[in-house]
Design a protein around this motif. Structure first.
Motif, mmCIF file in Angstrom:
data_model
loop_
_atom_site.group_PDB
_atom_site.id
_atom_site.type_symbol
_atom_site.label_atom_id
_atom_site.label_comp_id
_atom_site.label_asym_id
_atom_site.label_seq_id
_atom_site.Cartn_x
_atom_site.Cartn_y
_atom_site.Cartn_z
ATOM 1 N N ASP A 207 6.688 -4.190 24.516
ATOM 2 C CA ASP A 207 6.950 -5.385 25.335
ATOM 3 C C ASP A 207 6.215 -5.296 26.669
ATOM 4 O OD1 ASP A 207 8.600 -6.286 23.302
ATOM 5 O OD2 ASP A 207 10.471 -5.707 24.307
ATOM 6 N N TRP A 208 6.225 -4.120 27.255
ATOM 7 C CA TRP A 208 5.537 -3.904 28.535
ATOM 8 C C TRP A 208 4.036 -4.114 28.374
ATOM 9 C CZ3 TRP A 208 1.925 -0.136 29.965
ATOM 10 C CH2 TRP A 208 1.686 -0.014 31.337
ATOM 11 N N ILE A 209 3.463 -3.609 27.294
ATOM 12 C CA ILE A 209 2.032 -3.818 27.043
ATOM 13 C C ILE A 209 1.740 -5.313 26.920
ATOM 14 C CG2 ILE A 209 0.181 -3.491 25.351
ATOM 15 C CD1 ILE A 209 1.428 -0.699 24.782
ATOM 16 N N GLY A 210 2.620 -6.021 26.205
ATOM 17 C CA GLY A 210 2.452 -7.464 26.088
ATOM 18 C C GLY A 210 2.465 -8.156 27.434
ATOM 19 N N GLU A 211 3.342 -7.717 28.329
ATOM 20 C CA GLU A 211 3.403 -8.292 29.673
ATOM 21 C C GLU A 211 2.113 -8.008 30.447
ATOM 22 O OE1 GLU A 211 6.822 -6.445 31.307
ATOM 23 O OE2 GLU A 211 8.241 -7.517 30.005
ATOM 24 N N GLN A 212 1.570 -6.814 30.267
ATOM 25 C CA GLN A 212 0.326 -6.466 30.959
ATOM 26 C C GLN A 212 -0.828 -7.338 30.479
ATOM 27 O OE1 GLN A 212 0.343 -4.369 33.575
ATOM 28 N NE2 GLN A 212 2.547 -4.287 33.157
ATOM 29 N N LEU A 213 -0.852 -7.649 29.193
ATOM 30 C CA LEU A 213 -1.900 -8.521 28.659
ATOM 31 C C LEU A 213 -1.710 -9.959 29.120
ATOM 32 C CD1 LEU A 213 -2.175 -7.155 24.996
ATOM 33 C CD2 LEU A 213 -3.560 -6.536 26.986
ATOM 34 N N ALA A 214 -0.446 -10.388 29.183
ATOM 35 C CA ALA A 214 -0.161 -11.772 29.571
ATOM 36 C C ALA A 214 -0.534 -12.052 31.016
ATOM 37 C CB ALA A 214 1.318 -12.085 29.334
ATOM 38 N N LEU B 16 -4.469 0.858 32.232
ATOM 39 C CA LEU B 16 -3.153 1.109 31.651
ATOM 40 C C LEU B 16 -3.075 2.540 31.147
ATOM 41 C CD1 LEU B 16 -2.438 -2.042 29.426
ATOM 42 C CD2 LEU B 16 -1.888 -1.687 31.836
ATOM 43 N N GLY B 17 -1.963 3.200 31.448
ATOM 44 C CA GLY B 17 -1.652 4.490 30.863
ATOM 45 C C GLY B 17 -0.393 4.346 30.030
ATOM 46 N N ILE B 18 -0.425 4.787 28.761
ATOM 47 C CA ILE B 18 0.731 4.655 27.880
ATOM 48 C C ILE B 18 1.151 6.008 27.336
ATOM 49 C CG2 ILE B 18 0.093 2.305 27.212
ATOM 50 C CD1 ILE B 18 -0.746 3.502 24.452
ATOM 51 N N ASN B 19 2.381 6.060 26.841
ATOM 52 C CA ASN B 19 2.884 7.236 26.143
ATOM 53 C C ASN B 19 2.624 7.026 24.656
ATOM 54 O OD1 ASN B 19 4.289 9.279 24.893
ATOM 55 N ND2 ASN B 19 6.186 8.990 26.051
ATOM 56 N N SER B 20 1.552 7.622 24.146
ATOM 57 C CA SER B 20 1.174 7.400 22.747
ATOM 58 C C SER B 20 2.172 7.997 21.769
ATOM 59 C CB SER B 20 -0.216 7.983 22.482
ATOM 60 O OG SER B 20 -0.216 9.397 22.591
ATOM 61 N N LEU B 21 2.975 8.971 22.235
ATOM 62 C CA LEU B 21 3.937 9.605 21.334
ATOM 63 C C LEU B 21 5.141 8.722 21.063
ATOM 64 C CD1 LEU B 21 2.842 12.238 20.340
ATOM 65 C CD2 LEU B 21 2.274 12.056 22.769
ATOM 66 N N ALA C 232 7.716 7.827 35.440
ATOM 67 C CA ALA C 232 7.530 6.954 34.282
ATOM 68 C C ALA C 232 6.374 7.435 33.408
ATOM 69 C CB ALA C 232 7.288 5.522 34.745
ATOM 70 N N ASP C 233 6.535 7.240 32.101
ATOM 71 C CA ASP C 233 5.518 7.711 31.156
ATOM 72 C C ASP C 233 4.492 6.628 30.820
ATOM 73 O OD1 ASP C 233 7.126 6.074 29.626
ATOM 74 O OD2 ASP C 233 7.516 7.546 28.046
ATOM 75 N N ARG C 234 4.472 5.551 31.586
ATOM 76 C CA ARG C 234 3.430 4.534 31.457
ATOM 77 C C ARG C 234 3.194 3.927 32.837
ATOM 78 N NH1 ARG C 234 7.948 2.087 28.663
ATOM 79 N NH2 ARG C 234 8.811 0.329 29.853
ATOM 80 N N TRP C 235 2.006 3.398 33.052
ATOM 81 C CA TRP C 235 1.681 2.815 34.343
ATOM 82 C C TRP C 235 0.547 1.803 34.210
ATOM 83 C CZ3 TRP C 235 -3.293 4.327 34.633
ATOM 84 C CH2 TRP C 235 -3.648 5.619 34.180
ATOM 85 N N SER C 236 0.450 0.955 35.225
ATOM 86 C CA SER C 236 -0.592 -0.061 35.301
ATOM 87 C C SER C 236 -1.140 -0.080 36.715
ATOM 88 C CB SER C 236 -0.013 -1.440 34.938
ATOM 89 O OG SER C 236 -0.967 -2.466 35.137
ATOM 90 N N ILE C 237 -2.461 -0.099 36.827
ATOM 91 C CA ILE C 237 -3.130 -0.111 38.128
ATOM 92 C C ILE C 237 -4.210 -1.181 38.099
ATOM 93 C CG2 ILE C 237 -4.533 1.198 39.772
ATOM 94 C CD1 ILE C 237 -3.367 3.756 38.535
ATOM 95 N N ASP C 238 -4.226 -2.038 39.099
ATOM 96 C CA ASP C 238 -5.286 -3.027 39.252
ATOM 97 C C ASP C 238 -6.238 -2.559 40.344
ATOM 98 O OD1 ASP C 238 -4.148 -4.614 37.309
ATOM 99 O OD2 ASP C 238 -3.155 -5.968 38.722
#
Length: 281
Positions: free
Chosen positions: A143-150, A124-129, A111-117
């Motif tokens: 949408d995934w970023i929104g879920e991570q913030l929520a 958070l790692g995102i695909n800026s491209l 996956a080109d994005r990930w979340s680690i607590d």
């Protein structure tokens, strides 16, 4: 005080087609083997030209696996392609991001994005491209970023991205090679303005710079492979010396960042070998 120690490396630009930049990366393997950090993050441009040559991918994976460490990767433009408004399409041997190129990255690196607590932090790692690309998957990342913030709760937040989201302030609307697409960036307002965002750590510019904006640390990581002169990458206030970063994230939200170079690193300039390593197609 509890803390999280992170090593950030970036822009290794490796390929089996040339021995350019191998020397620094070989030295970095020894550093990685000895590392005792809680997390190691590679902020993209793993490959020299993985968008055109798939052989770069298995080569890079095998090369960096020799360190024997669990490294979290996100893609760079040389791995998945550039903003389509700035580049020609893949069908014309151009460098634009494409579904094929994204699929290739995911075959080798997942996956080109990930979340680690970890502790009091969410990383958070995102695909800026993907930002502003117009491709399937762009909205899904928002949408995934929104879920991570929520679901963040009371954690502090640190973001890893290949490109900086902006150079100095997010008000600029000019489309450039140096940052994420400003139109797509409109979808990141909630993230950029979140009160718990403490750091945006990026690569891409082959300069090291530590600044802040509205309480957020903006940390640019140098390349392991090479730097550039101002004729190739304009002056942005960064240090043009190869190396990597070490971040210490404290439970109270405090951050310490240190730029590191090691004896033996060669401070190569891409300007001196540009057409050799990136021929015109």
């Amino acid at each position: 005080m509890a803390s999280i120690r992170i090593m950030q490396i970036s822009d290794t630009h490796l390929s089996p087609r040339t021995h350019r930049f191998h020397e620094n990366n070989e030295l970095m393997i020894d550093v990685l083997k000895a590392a005792d950090h809680d997390l190691i993050v590679h902020t993209g441009d793993i490959t020299l030209d993985g968008i055109r040559f798939e052989e770069d991918y298995p080569f890079c994976r095998s090369f960096l696996e020799r360190a024997g460490k669990d490294i979290r990767y996100i893609p760079g433009n040389h791995d998945v392609g550039d903003n389509p408004r700035l580049s020609q399409p893949e069908t014309a041997m151009g460098s634009a991001i494409s579904p094929t190129r994204l699929d290739r990255y995911e075959r080798y690196y997942g996956a080109d994005r990930w979340s680690i607590d970890r502790g009091n932090w969410r990383l958070l790692g995102i695909n800026s491209l993907r930002v502003g690309s117009g491709l399937d998957g762009e909205q899904q990342q928002y949408d995934w970023i929104g879920e991570q913030l929520a679901t963040l709760g009371q954690r502090h937040l640190a973001l890893f991205s290949h490109q900086p989201l902006y150079v100095d302030t997010p008000e600029s609307t000019e489309l450039t090679y140096w940052t994420v697409d400003p139109i797509g960036r409109e979808n990141l307002h909630e993230l950029m303005e979140h009160k718990q965002l403490k750091m945006i750590a990026s690569g891409h510019l082959h300069q090291q710079r530590s600044r802040g904006h509205d309480g957020v640390r903006l940390e640019w990581c140098s390349s392991i492979a090479f730097t550039t002169r101002e004729e190739l990458v304009p002056e942005m206030g960064g240090n043009r010396e190869v190396g990597y970063l070490e971040h210490v994230l404290h439970d109270d939200g405090g951050i310490e960042t240190r730029a590191v170079t090691i004896p033996g690193f060669v401070n190569s300039y891409l300007d001196d070998c540009l057409l050799e390593v990136y021929p015109k197609y």
